[in-house]
Design an enzyme around this catalytic site. Sequence first.
Site, PDB file in Angstrom:
ATOM      1  CE  LYS A  16      -3.393   2.794   0.353  1.00 14.26           C
ATOM      2  NZ  LYS A  16      -4.334   3.002  -0.734  1.00 14.26           N
ATOM      3  CB  CYS A  47      -3.901   8.252   0.416  1.00 15.54           C
ATOM      4  SG  CYS A  47      -5.371   7.486   1.131  1.00 15.54           S
TER       5      CYS A  47
HETATM    6  N1  LIG Z   1     -10.101   7.812   1.846  1.00 15.38           N
HETATM    7  C1  LIG Z   1      -9.432   7.080   0.986  1.00 15.38           C
HETATM    8  O1  LIG Z   1      -9.553   7.246  -0.223  1.00 15.38           O
HETATM    9  C2  LIG Z   1      -8.520   5.968   1.452  1.00 15.38           C
HETATM   10  C3  LIG Z   1      -8.044   5.068   0.499  1.00 15.38           C
HETATM   11  C4  LIG Z   1      -7.233   4.024   0.934  1.00 15.38           C
HETATM   12  C5  LIG Z   1      -6.886   3.925   2.272  1.00 15.38           C
HETATM   13  N2  LIG Z   1      -7.351   4.841   3.172  1.00 15.38           N
HETATM   14  C6  LIG Z   1      -6.955   4.667   4.554  1.00 15.38           C
HETATM   15  O2  LIG Z   1      -8.074   4.191   5.283  1.00 15.38           O
HETATM   16  C7  LIG Z   1      -8.039   4.692   6.631  1.00 15.38           C
HETATM   17  C8  LIG Z   1      -9.335   5.401   6.939  1.00 15.38           C
HETATM   18  O3  LIG Z   1      -9.448   6.506   6.074  1.00 15.38           O
HETATM   19  P1  LIG Z   1     -10.808   7.271   5.842  1.00 15.38           P
HETATM   20  O4  LIG Z   1     -10.584   8.109   4.631  1.00 15.38           O
HETATM   21  O5  LIG Z   1     -11.963   6.331   5.863  1.00 15.38           O
HETATM   22  O6  LIG Z   1     -10.839   8.179   7.158  1.00 15.38           O
HETATM   23  P2  LIG Z   1     -12.081   9.061   7.692  1.00 15.38           P
HETATM   24  O7  LIG Z   1     -11.489  10.134   8.506  1.00 15.38           O
HETATM   25  O8  LIG Z   1     -13.000   9.388   6.558  1.00 15.38           O
HETATM   26  O9  LIG Z   1     -12.874   8.070   8.638  1.00 15.38           O
HETATM   27  C9  LIG Z   1     -12.349   7.513   9.754  1.00 15.38           C
HETATM   28  C10 LIG Z   1     -13.440   7.423  10.807  1.00 15.38           C
HETATM   29  O10 LIG Z   1     -12.878   6.740  11.929  1.00 15.38           O
HETATM   30  C11 LIG Z   1     -13.407   7.311  13.109  1.00 15.38           C
HETATM   31  N3  LIG Z   1     -12.552   6.942  14.222  1.00 15.38           N
HETATM   32  C12 LIG Z   1     -11.406   7.527  14.656  1.00 15.38           C
HETATM   33  N4  LIG Z   1     -10.906   6.849  15.709  1.00 15.38           N
HETATM   34  C13 LIG Z   1     -11.749   5.823  15.943  1.00 15.38           C
HETATM   35  C14 LIG Z   1     -11.786   4.777  16.889  1.00 15.38           C
HETATM   36  N5  LIG Z   1     -10.818   4.651  17.792  1.00 15.38           N
HETATM   37  N6  LIG Z   1     -12.809   3.913  16.853  1.00 15.38           N
HETATM   38  C15 LIG Z   1     -13.807   4.037  15.921  1.00 15.38           C
HETATM   39  N7  LIG Z   1     -13.827   5.010  15.012  1.00 15.38           N
HETATM   40  C16 LIG Z   1     -12.812   5.889  15.007  1.00 15.38           C
HETATM   41  C17 LIG Z   1     -13.473   8.792  12.802  1.00 15.38           C
HETATM   42  O11 LIG Z   1     -14.385   9.447  13.652  1.00 15.38           O
HETATM   43  C18 LIG Z   1     -13.913   8.785  11.328  1.00 15.38           C
HETATM   44  O12 LIG Z   1     -15.323   8.872  11.199  1.00 15.38           O
HETATM   45  C19 LIG Z   1      -6.808   5.600   6.701  1.00 15.38           C
HETATM   46  O13 LIG Z   1      -5.717   4.876   7.188  1.00 15.38           O
HETATM   47  C20 LIG Z   1      -6.560   5.952   5.242  1.00 15.38           C
HETATM   48  O14 LIG Z   1      -5.214   6.277   5.008  1.00 15.38           O
HETATM   49  C21 LIG Z   1      -8.158   5.843   2.789  1.00 15.38           C
END
Ligand SMILES: NC(=O)c1ccc[n+]([C@@H]2O[C@H](COP(=O)([O-])OP(=O)(O)OC[C@H]3O[C@@H](n4cnc5c(N)ncnc54)[C@H](O)[C@@H]3O)[C@@H](O)[C@H]2O)c1
Length: 440
Positions: A215, A269
Amino acid sequence: MKFKKICVLGLGYIGLPTATMFAAHGIEVHGVDINPRVVESLQAGKIHIHEPGLQSLFEEAIKSGRLTVSSQPVEADAFIIAVPTPFQHEKFGEHNGIRFKLADMRAVTSATEAILPVLRKGNLVILESTSPPRTTVKLVAPILTRSTLQAGTDFHLCYSPERVLPGQILRELVDNARVIGGITPESARAGRDLYATFVKGEIHETDATTAEMVKIMENTTRDVNIAIANEFARLAEKFGVDVWEAIRLANLHPRINILNPGPGVGGHCISVDPWFFVEAAPEFSSLIYQARKVNDEQPNFVVEKVRRAIGELKNKKIAALGLAYKPDVDDLRESPAVEVIHLLQKEGAIVHAWEPFAPNAKLEGVDMASDLDSALKDADAILLLVSHSQFRTLNPVSIASKTRARIAIDTVNVWKPEQWQSAGFALHRLGDAKSPVSNL
Ligand SMILES: NC(=O)c1ccc[n+]([C@@H]2O[C@H](COP(=O)([O-])OP(=O)(O)OC[C@H]3O[C@@H](n4cnc5c(N)ncnc54)[C@H](O)[C@@H]3O)[C@@H](O)[C@H]2O)c1
């Protein structure tokens, strides 16, 4: 392995579509988020992110009773962790004079700890958050082992990176190839069984650290490739060249594929993940570090471009179009467009920003317009920062009737110079030393 019920921790851009997709495929899903506003909104049947098709699929899942949401994990057959892994804003690392950003793993730590009371023998735990190499074995496994259950023998543990493109998430969740890294081959097999519920793309099993590295390598490669495109844009301006034409011609070579330059690299990311390598092994990451620096500095280059287009910035009114970090999404995290606005304001410019995907966003120090017309009103110049579809198709004749500005700066190469010029604008394009044509 068979799964009747799963628990998804973190209901953002990744966790919410994933939870909804499992529910749509007959699995009972409990979604967990620590943000009370997220939980409240979802419990009321309303999704809090912009993702085409998700609202209706989510509504169906809620109505079917297969998807529930709360702030606490419950017992389940499998747990998926999809919480944020940003970098720290206050603290930096240092190695031989290199200053680098550090991963903030607090959300992964607390989400993993939250599973502890409900973890049972035979469960599967999957980390999906993009994480530094060895997070699964060095951070997640030791926390879960506090339960007295042993990772890899009493329960399965995997890392599976998410590769979906915001805006296309529902299709890509199903169609993309998926990598599943287990801390044992049996864990990887259990992970495969879970995602096979809806994934039609190929599923590849490997070990957890390889999957983590895959990743970060993907996003680092994009970052480095964008950095070189940004450097080409700077070089083109120095040598009196139009970089877009030069890139088009270079890409006619069968083995060359130069990406597009732009105002910088943002989002959760690509602008974050390469730092995970730099932090973990600065001695082997000098190219990765340089690419990050080039892309982080690109907003300064945009500001210079604006200065060259309109002269002294102090008290100049600028309509900034687009704040998201990429086209057609409402995600403003680490957006270079926001950085450009802050830098312009530092130089004394008065910036009115319009983001159609997040019109009500509240960003410290950013004056948000309520619509396009009010952003354009009184502007001295128009600055395009994101190639949202609706900006691509703006009619310059109609824009000219709404503003006294006759200077437009396009940092993403979507406006046609002839059209804007014949509507009376001097159109300056990032990376194009030939624009605007001199007879304007
Ligand atoms: N957004 C993308 O396009 C994408 C793509 C690939 C990978 N990722 C990875 O996926 C992961 C999540 O990204 P995202 O974009 O969904 O983030 P986001 O901020 O949209 O969502 C994350 C959610 O997790 C919640 N959260 C935080 N701490 C928590 C806990 N301890 N328990 C439960 N909920 C909790 C937050 O309140 C938030 O609603 C990250 O590591 C990101 O790098 C994101």
